[in-house]
Design an enzyme around this catalytic site. Structure first.
Site, mmCIF file in Angstrom:
data_model
loop_
_atom_site.group_PDB
_atom_site.id
_atom_site.type_symbol
_atom_site.label_atom_id
_atom_site.label_comp_id
_atom_site.label_asym_id
_atom_site.label_seq_id
_atom_site.Cartn_x
_atom_site.Cartn_y
_atom_site.Cartn_z
ATOM 1 N N LYS A 153 -92.020 -20.577 15.817
ATOM 2 C CA LYS A 153 -91.444 -21.911 16.015
ATOM 3 C C LYS A 153 -90.486 -21.889 17.206
ATOM 4 O O LYS A 153 -90.569 -22.713 18.100
ATOM 5 C CB LYS A 153 -90.716 -22.308 14.734
ATOM 6 C CG LYS A 153 -90.072 -23.653 14.731
ATOM 7 C CD LYS A 153 -89.603 -23.972 13.316
ATOM 8 C CE LYS A 153 -88.590 -25.101 13.317
ATOM 9 N NZ LYS A 153 -88.142 -25.450 11.965
ATOM 10 N N GLU A 203 -88.597 -9.829 16.527
ATOM 11 C CA GLU A 203 -89.775 -9.064 16.100
ATOM 12 C C GLU A 203 -91.045 -9.614 16.748
ATOM 13 O O GLU A 203 -91.882 -8.871 17.268
ATOM 14 C CB GLU A 203 -89.946 -9.126 14.572
ATOM 15 C CG GLU A 203 -88.870 -8.421 13.790
ATOM 16 C CD GLU A 203 -87.698 -9.339 13.422
ATOM 17 O OE1 GLU A 203 -87.415 -10.302 14.172
ATOM 18 O OE2 GLU A 203 -87.061 -9.065 12.390
ATOM 19 N N GLY A 242 -89.767 -23.180 8.521
ATOM 20 C CA GLY A 242 -90.680 -22.036 8.626
ATOM 21 C C GLY A 242 -91.476 -21.788 7.354
ATOM 22 O O GLY A 242 -92.704 -21.623 7.388
ATOM 23 N N ARG A 243 -90.802 -21.770 6.221
ATOM 24 C CA ARG A 243 -91.487 -21.446 4.963
ATOM 25 C C ARG A 243 -92.290 -22.621 4.415
ATOM 26 O O ARG A 243 -92.890 -22.521 3.354
ATOM 27 C CB ARG A 243 -90.491 -20.916 3.938
ATOM 28 C CG ARG A 243 -89.311 -21.835 3.652
ATOM 29 C CD ARG A 243 -88.208 -21.091 2.912
ATOM 30 N NE ARG A 243 -87.002 -21.889 2.735
ATOM 31 C CZ ARG A 243 -86.024 -22.003 3.631
ATOM 32 N NH1 ARG A 243 -86.115 -21.400 4.791
ATOM 33 N NH2 ARG A 243 -84.956 -22.719 3.365
ATOM 34 N N GLU A 281 -85.655 -17.945 -0.275
ATOM 35 C CA GLU A 281 -84.972 -18.391 0.945
ATOM 36 C C GLU A 281 -84.509 -19.845 0.759
ATOM 37 O O GLU A 281 -83.521 -20.271 1.342
ATOM 38 C CB GLU A 281 -85.903 -18.276 2.163
ATOM 39 C CG GLU A 281 -85.135 -18.202 3.478
ATOM 40 C CD GLU A 281 -85.997 -17.750 4.647
ATOM 41 O OE1 GLU A 281 -85.606 -16.810 5.353
ATOM 42 O OE2 GLU A 281 -87.069 -18.339 4.862
ATOM 43 N N HIS A 319 -100.861 -2.762 -16.119
ATOM 44 C CA HIS A 319 -100.844 -1.308 -16.232
ATOM 45 C C HIS A 319 -99.659 -0.705 -15.505
ATOM 46 O O HIS A 319 -99.642 0.496 -15.236
ATOM 47 C CB HIS A 319 -102.168 -0.738 -15.727
ATOM 48 C CG HIS A 319 -103.327 -1.255 -16.525
ATOM 49 N ND1 HIS A 319 -103.836 -0.593 -17.611
ATOM 50 C CD2 HIS A 319 -104.012 -2.419 -16.430
ATOM 51 C CE1 HIS A 319 -104.819 -1.308 -18.140
ATOM 52 N NE2 HIS A 319 -104.944 -2.423 -17.440
ATOM 53 N N LYS A 347 -79.258 -10.167 11.524
ATOM 54 C CA LYS A 347 -79.896 -10.219 12.849
ATOM 55 C C LYS A 347 -78.857 -9.966 13.930
ATOM 56 O O LYS A 347 -79.087 -9.210 14.872
ATOM 57 C CB LYS A 347 -80.492 -11.614 13.092
ATOM 58 C CG LYS A 347 -81.750 -11.929 12.349
ATOM 59 C CD LYS A 347 -82.322 -13.209 12.971
ATOM 60 C CE LYS A 347 -83.197 -13.974 12.021
ATOM 61 N NZ LYS A 347 -83.561 -15.289 12.523
HETATM 62 C C1 G6Q Z 1 -88.312 -19.763 7.233
HETATM 63 C C2 G6Q Z 1 -87.423 -19.104 8.161
HETATM 64 C C3 G6Q Z 1 -87.972 -17.848 8.804
HETATM 65 C C4 G6Q Z 1 -88.803 -18.094 10.056
HETATM 66 C C5 G6Q Z 1 -88.945 -16.753 10.807
HETATM 67 C C6 G6Q Z 1 -89.786 -16.879 12.042
HETATM 68 O O1 G6Q Z 1 -88.093 -20.787 6.644
HETATM 69 O O2 G6Q Z 1 -86.968 -20.022 9.077
HETATM 70 O O3 G6Q Z 1 -88.736 -17.056 7.919
HETATM 71 O O4 G6Q Z 1 -90.037 -18.629 9.736
HETATM 72 O O5 G6Q Z 1 -87.675 -16.267 11.133
HETATM 73 O O6 G6Q Z 1 -89.244 -17.798 12.930
HETATM 74 P P1 G6Q Z 1 -90.030 -18.270 14.200
HETATM 75 O O7 G6Q Z 1 -91.236 -19.001 13.758
HETATM 76 O O8 G6Q Z 1 -89.084 -19.131 14.978
HETATM 77 O O9 G6Q Z 1 -90.399 -17.016 14.961
#
Ligand code: G6Q
Length: 545
Positions: free
Chosen positions: A210, A216, A271-272, A357, A388, A513
């Site tokens: 996003k 990462e 994001g989620r 989250e 199991h 972070k």
């Molecule tokens: C979700 C968070 C988080 C996000 C990641 C990746 O609700 O905001 O998990 O999706 O940190 O972020 P980017 O899509 O910006 O790389």
């Protein structure tokens, strides 16, 4: 509407529930079932293609009435309306929360600040479909003219967990002559293993971020770029082997990706909550636009159910309220999600982010510390494998863990056994048996009656009275996957509204972070970083050797 984000203790229903749990909390599930022969169907509801049996929750019809009263007193109906109208209900980030707009049908409209967001959504969906079709049909060619056979999604958190979960869940519907990989971890092993056997000429990287700034993802994207260029030999290859899913066009362009091959979304998609946005591009590449649209239709169906069904018939709201009951009134602290469907193997991991989250918060919208418990720990594994391993603790441990069992009536891979019962009969026998064993247990008398030696009897007693939901659907298809994810999304929302928290921010992930960035120079070249604690300094020294 109630004033938003206050303590739920201000709701009259909270006191009534506190009194009510004192009245019924000691009654066991055995006693509830013995007292009402119809309980198994009375405490069950059906909606949006899913059946929810909550009769094995430690509730009565009165409990449900009081929980619904709580939902009313907390203004849940108005909150659903506020979300759907684009109000900035993500208060701490001052953003609208409009994932429901991502699955509204073409031709409908949702105006936010004078813009029809549904039209924007469908513009992107059409762009994604045209691209997915051209890759799937072999019209999109790599730098050396070969068709694309491998898709590698690079993203993390919400830009990974949804895509990988959906790919695994819908594998049955996916292109089997293509390879799909997902790289998220900054640990170099993740990237190295993902590409170890791939031919760069046939590989397309989908960089999903996003912000297009996540450490990462950008580290992995740059490694992918170097990997591809080393094999394809020219900067020009980037345009043919990389596409981006992002809201940040400038960063995408400076990476070298043609913004014509950028698939956008908006700050009102968390994001989620983004697997049904352009972040789902890898899903669409795997299952095709038709199946992706069927998934969106399932999401929308559940959105409408959540928004309009009376609380007592409303699956996500009931599930959310039952979580509140278990968490706040029965004192449980974790929920096991146990899908009896191998294709849903990543579903618990996906739900971990969605639930924890969203609702792992200690401060309310009114800025005060919460005075009730909030989000529980969610975790799980597919059945029967979990039986199991960790089910022992769910059955006989000292901690009560409410469970969500999921199963599908029709198997996607029917395997007739030489003799009946077949695989699927056995699978379903297990899931139904587990929820009954958890609910009803086995008394010392029952164990002794089986001739067990008296000194072993206590160890074999099953306490029972352990609550669960069972969700049943016809078959795991794209539409049903959409319904299931939306079921949990709206359950999470319901809980957040009851608790008065912001389910859409995630400030808790920031500090780690920042600290990682701060300590990096010390690891890389020993640059002294002022103000570090002695443990951090010693661990860094051990790493550097
Ligand atoms: C979700 C968070 C988080 C996000 C990641 C990746 O609700 O905001 O998990 O999706 O940190 O972020 P980017 O899509 O910006 O790389």
């Amino acid at each position: 509407m109630t004033e938003r984000g206050t303590s739920p203790r201000t709701a009259p229903a909270w006191d009534l529930l506190t009194q009510h749990v004192a009245d019924i909390g000691g009654t066991t599930l055995r006693e509830f079932f013995a007292a009402d022969g119809d309980r198994g169907t009375a405490l069950a509801v059906e909606g949006s293609g899913l059946y929810l049996d909550y009769s094995k929750q430690r509730v009565t019809a009165d409990t449900v009435d009081l929980l619904c009263q709580l939902a009313d007193e907390r203004g849940l109906r108005d909150y659903f309306a506020a979300m759907a109208s684009g109000e900035h209900i993500n208060v701490t980030e001052n953003r609208a929360v409009l994932h429901v707009a991502l699955r509204m049908p073409k031709g409908t409209a949702l105006m936010v600040d004078g813009v029809d967001v549904v039209a924007q959504v469908h513009e992107v969906l059409d762009h994604m479909a045209a691209f997915a079709d051209s890759v799937r049909e072999g019209a999109w060619r790599g730098h050396t003219g070969k068709a694309i056979k491998n898709i590698v999604n690079i993203g993390i958190g919400g830009s990974d967990l949804g895509p990988v979960m959906a790919y695994e869940a819908l594998k049955h519907y996916s292109r089997r002559d293509m390879t799909f990989r997902f790289v998220s971890n900054v640990d170099g092993t993740d990237f190295a293993e993902a590409v170890v056997d791939l031919d760069a000429e046939e590989t397309l990287f989908v960089v999903s971020s996003k912000t297009f700034t996540t450490q990462e993802t950008m580290t992995n994207a740059h490694s992918a770029r170097s990997w591809a260029l080393a094999r394809l030999g020219s900067e020009d290859a980037v345009a043919k082997h990389f596409v981006a899913v992002s809201t940040n066009a400038n960063a995408v362009a400076s990476f070298g990706i043609d913004t014509a091959n950028m698939f956008g979304f908006w700050d009102w998609v968390g994001g989620r909550y983004s697997m049904d946005s352009a972040i789902g591009l890898s899903t669409m590449l795997a299952v095709g636009p038709g199946n992706f649209h069927a998934m969106l239709a399932g999401f929308h169906e559940m959105d409408e159910h959540a928004r309009t069904a009376p609380w007592r018939q409303n699956l996500p709201v009931l599930m959310g309220l039952l979580n509140v009951w278990n968490r706040n009134f029965l004192g449980t602290s974790s929920v096991a999600v146990l899908p009896y469907e191998q294709y849903l193997k990543r579903f618990p991991a996906y739900l971990q982010q969605l639930t924890m989250e969203s609702n792992g918060k200690s401060v309310r919208l009114d800025g005060q510390l919460v005075d009730t418990e909030t989000g529980a720990v969610f975790w799980g594994e597919p059945g029967t494998n979990g039986q199991h391993s960790f089910y022992q603790l769910i059955h006989q441990g000292t901690t009560v863990i409410p469970s969500d069992f999921l199963f599908f009536r029709t198997p996607l891979n029917p395997l007739p056994a030489a003799d009946a019962p077949d695989h699927h009969d056995l699978l379903i026998a297990n899931v139904i048996a587990q929820s009954a064993a958890l609910a009803f247990g086995k008394t010392a008398e029952e164990v002794a009656a089986e001739g067990v030696a008296p000194e072993i009897v206590p160890a074999k007693v099953m306490p029972g009275n352990r609550p669960s939901n069972t969700v049943v659907a016809e078959v795991l298809d794209p539409r049903t996957l959409g319904r299931l994810v939306a079921l949990y999304e709206h359950s999470v929302f319901t809980q957040g509204v009851i608790w008065g928290i912001d389910s859409f921010d995630q400030w808790g992930v920031e500090l780690g972070k920042i600290m990682a960035k701060r300590v990096t120079p010390l690891l890389v070249d020993g640059t002294e970083v002022p103000g570090l604690d002695s443990s951090t300094i010693a661990l860094a020294a051990r790493y550097r050797g």
